[in-house]
Motif scaffolding. Structure first.
Motif, PDB file in Angstrom:
ATOM      1  N   VAL A  89       0.835  -1.201   0.000  1.00 39.38           N
ATOM      2  CA  VAL A  89       0.000   0.000   0.000  1.00 39.38           C
ATOM      3  C   VAL A  89       0.872   1.254   0.000  1.00 39.38           C
ATOM      4  O   VAL A  89       0.601   2.214  -0.700  1.00 39.38           O
ATOM      5  CB  VAL A  89      -0.957  -0.002   1.220  1.00 39.38           C
ATOM      6  N   ASP A  90       1.950   1.241   0.801  1.00 41.07           N
ATOM      7  CA  ASP A  90       2.869   2.372   0.879  1.00 41.07           C
ATOM      8  C   ASP A  90       4.271   1.821   1.081  1.00 41.07           C
ATOM      9  O   ASP A  90       4.514   1.044   2.001  1.00 41.07           O
ATOM     10  CB  ASP A  90       2.487   3.284   2.041  1.00 41.07           C
ATOM     11  N   ASP A  91       5.194   2.231   0.216  1.00 39.44           N
ATOM     12  CA  ASP A  91       6.539   1.678   0.242  1.00 39.44           C
ATOM     13  C   ASP A  91       7.475   2.408   1.204  1.00 39.44           C
ATOM     14  O   ASP A  91       8.588   1.966   1.448  1.00 39.44           O
ATOM     15  CB  ASP A  91       7.116   1.718  -1.175  1.00 39.44           C
ATOM     16  N   ALA A  92       7.044   3.528   1.780  1.00 45.84           N
ATOM     17  CA  ALA A  92       7.888   4.270   2.726  1.00 45.84           C
ATOM     18  C   ALA A  92       8.097   3.431   3.990  1.00 45.84           C
ATOM     19  O   ALA A  92       7.195   2.722   4.433  1.00 45.84           O
ATOM     20  CB  ALA A  92       7.238   5.599   3.075  1.00 45.84           C
ATOM     21  N   PHE A  93       9.304   3.516   4.567  1.00 41.63           N
ATOM     22  CA  PHE A  93       9.607   2.733   5.765  1.00 41.63           C
ATOM     23  C   PHE A  93       8.600   3.015   6.870  1.00 41.63           C
ATOM     24  O   PHE A  93       8.264   4.166   7.083  1.00 41.63           O
ATOM     25  CB  PHE A  93      11.024   3.052   6.262  1.00 41.63           C
ATOM     26  N   PRO A  94       8.066   2.039   7.573  1.00 40.98           N
ATOM     27  CA  PRO A  94       8.456   0.640   7.536  1.00 40.98           C
ATOM     28  C   PRO A  94       7.759  -0.154   6.431  1.00 40.98           C
ATOM     29  O   PRO A  94       7.971  -1.347   6.317  1.00 40.98           O
ATOM     30  CB  PRO A  94       8.019   0.134   8.904  1.00 40.98           C
ATOM     31  N   GLY A  95       6.920   0.483   5.661  1.00 40.67           N
ATOM     32  CA  GLY A  95       6.169  -0.221   4.621  1.00 40.67           C
ATOM     33  C   GLY A  95       4.810  -0.646   5.141  1.00 40.67           C
ATOM     34  O   GLY A  95       4.675  -1.060   6.291  1.00 40.67           O
ATOM     35  N   TRP A  96       3.799  -0.474   4.326  1.00 38.68           N
ATOM     36  CA  TRP A  96       2.437  -0.861   4.692  1.00 38.68           C
ATOM     37  C   TRP A  96       1.899  -1.796   3.632  1.00 38.68           C
ATOM     38  O   TRP A  96       2.071  -1.566   2.434  1.00 38.68           O
ATOM     39  CB  TRP A  96       1.538   0.377   4.816  1.00 38.68           C
ATOM     40  N   ARG A 120       7.875  -4.662   8.265  1.00 38.12           N
ATOM     41  CA  ARG A 120       9.286  -4.258   8.212  1.00 38.12           C
ATOM     42  C   ARG A 120      10.086  -5.234   7.359  1.00 38.12           C
ATOM     43  O   ARG A 120      10.939  -5.955   7.855  1.00 38.12           O
ATOM     44  CB  ARG A 120       9.849  -4.169   9.620  1.00 38.12           C
ATOM     45  N   CYS A 121       9.812  -5.255   6.098  1.00 44.43           N
ATOM     46  CA  CYS A 121      10.527  -6.091   5.147  1.00 44.43           C
ATOM     47  C   CYS A 121      11.405  -5.198   4.285  1.00 44.43           C
ATOM     48  O   CYS A 121      11.095  -4.036   4.071  1.00 44.43           O
ATOM     49  CB  CYS A 121       9.560  -6.856   4.262  1.00 44.43           C
ATOM     50  N   SER A 122      12.454  -5.745   3.746  1.00 44.47           N
ATOM     51  CA  SER A 122      13.441  -4.931   3.049  1.00 44.47           C
ATOM     52  C   SER A 122      13.029  -4.463   1.662  1.00 44.47           C
ATOM     53  O   SER A 122      13.443  -3.401   1.219  1.00 44.47           O
ATOM     54  CB  SER A 122      14.752  -5.695   2.950  1.00 44.47           C
ATOM     55  N   THR A 123      12.225  -5.241   0.932  1.00 44.52           N
ATOM     56  CA  THR A 123      11.865  -4.865  -0.434  1.00 44.52           C
ATOM     57  C   THR A 123      10.372  -5.022  -0.657  1.00 44.52           C
ATOM     58  O   THR A 123       9.723  -5.836  -0.004  1.00 44.52           O
ATOM     59  CB  THR A 123      12.602  -5.740  -1.468  1.00 44.52           C
ATOM     60  N   PRO A 124       9.801  -4.292  -1.619  1.00 42.19           N
ATOM     61  CA  PRO A 124       8.376  -4.455  -1.920  1.00 42.19           C
ATOM     62  C   PRO A 124       8.020  -5.880  -2.315  1.00 42.19           C
ATOM     63  O   PRO A 124       6.971  -6.396  -1.958  1.00 42.19           O
ATOM     64  CB  PRO A 124       8.145  -3.490  -3.078  1.00 42.19           C
ATOM     65  N   THR A 125       8.908  -6.554  -3.036  1.00 43.44           N
ATOM     66  CA  THR A 125       8.641  -7.937  -3.441  1.00 43.44           C
ATOM     67  C   THR A 125       8.524  -8.841  -2.228  1.00 43.44           C
ATOM     68  O   THR A 125       7.670  -9.719  -2.175  1.00 43.44           O
ATOM     69  CB  THR A 125       9.765  -8.455  -4.361  1.00 43.44           C
ATOM     70  N   ALA A 126       9.364  -8.614  -1.233  1.00 48.61           N
ATOM     71  CA  ALA A 126       9.315  -9.431  -0.011  1.00 48.61           C
ATOM     72  C   ALA A 126       8.038  -9.175   0.771  1.00 48.61           C
ATOM     73  O   ALA A 126       7.590 -10.028   1.520  1.00 48.61           O
ATOM     74  CB  ALA A 126      10.528  -9.134   0.864  1.00 48.61           C
ATOM     75  N   ARG A 127       7.437  -7.996   0.597  1.00 50.21           N
ATOM     76  CA  ARG A 127       6.220  -7.651   1.344  1.00 50.21           C
ATOM     77  C   ARG A 127       4.963  -8.265   0.759  1.00 50.21           C
ATOM     78  O   ARG A 127       4.014  -8.541   1.477  1.00 50.21           O
ATOM     79  CB  ARG A 127       6.060  -6.138   1.390  1.00 50.21           C
TER      80      ARG A 127
END
Length: 60
Positions: free
Chosen positions: A12-19, A39-46
């Motif tokens: 939904v949102d790539d800004a840290f920590p990621g949503w 709190r994953c490192s990349t969008p693909t991992a999320r």
């Protein structure tokens, strides 16, 4: 302790920590969607990642 098991379906949102959008099924089969920090490192991992969260139950 009870746990909620779901799957992160999209970022939904790539800004840290990621949503991420997380979907799970209720006992009656109803699909529910939540937006949760991840709190994953990349969008693909999320995305398409299984998520487990502890849940507090309220005593009646």
């Amino acid at each position: 302790m009870a746990y909620l098991h779901g799957i992160a379906t999209k970022v939904v949102d790539d800004a840290f920590p990621g949503w991420v959008e997380v979907q799970f099924s209720e006992a009656d089969g109803t699909q529910v969607t939540l937006v949760e920090s991840c709190r994953c490192s990349t969008p693909t991992a999320r995305s398409s990642r299984r998520i487990q969260r502890s849940c507090a139950s309220r005593a009646g």
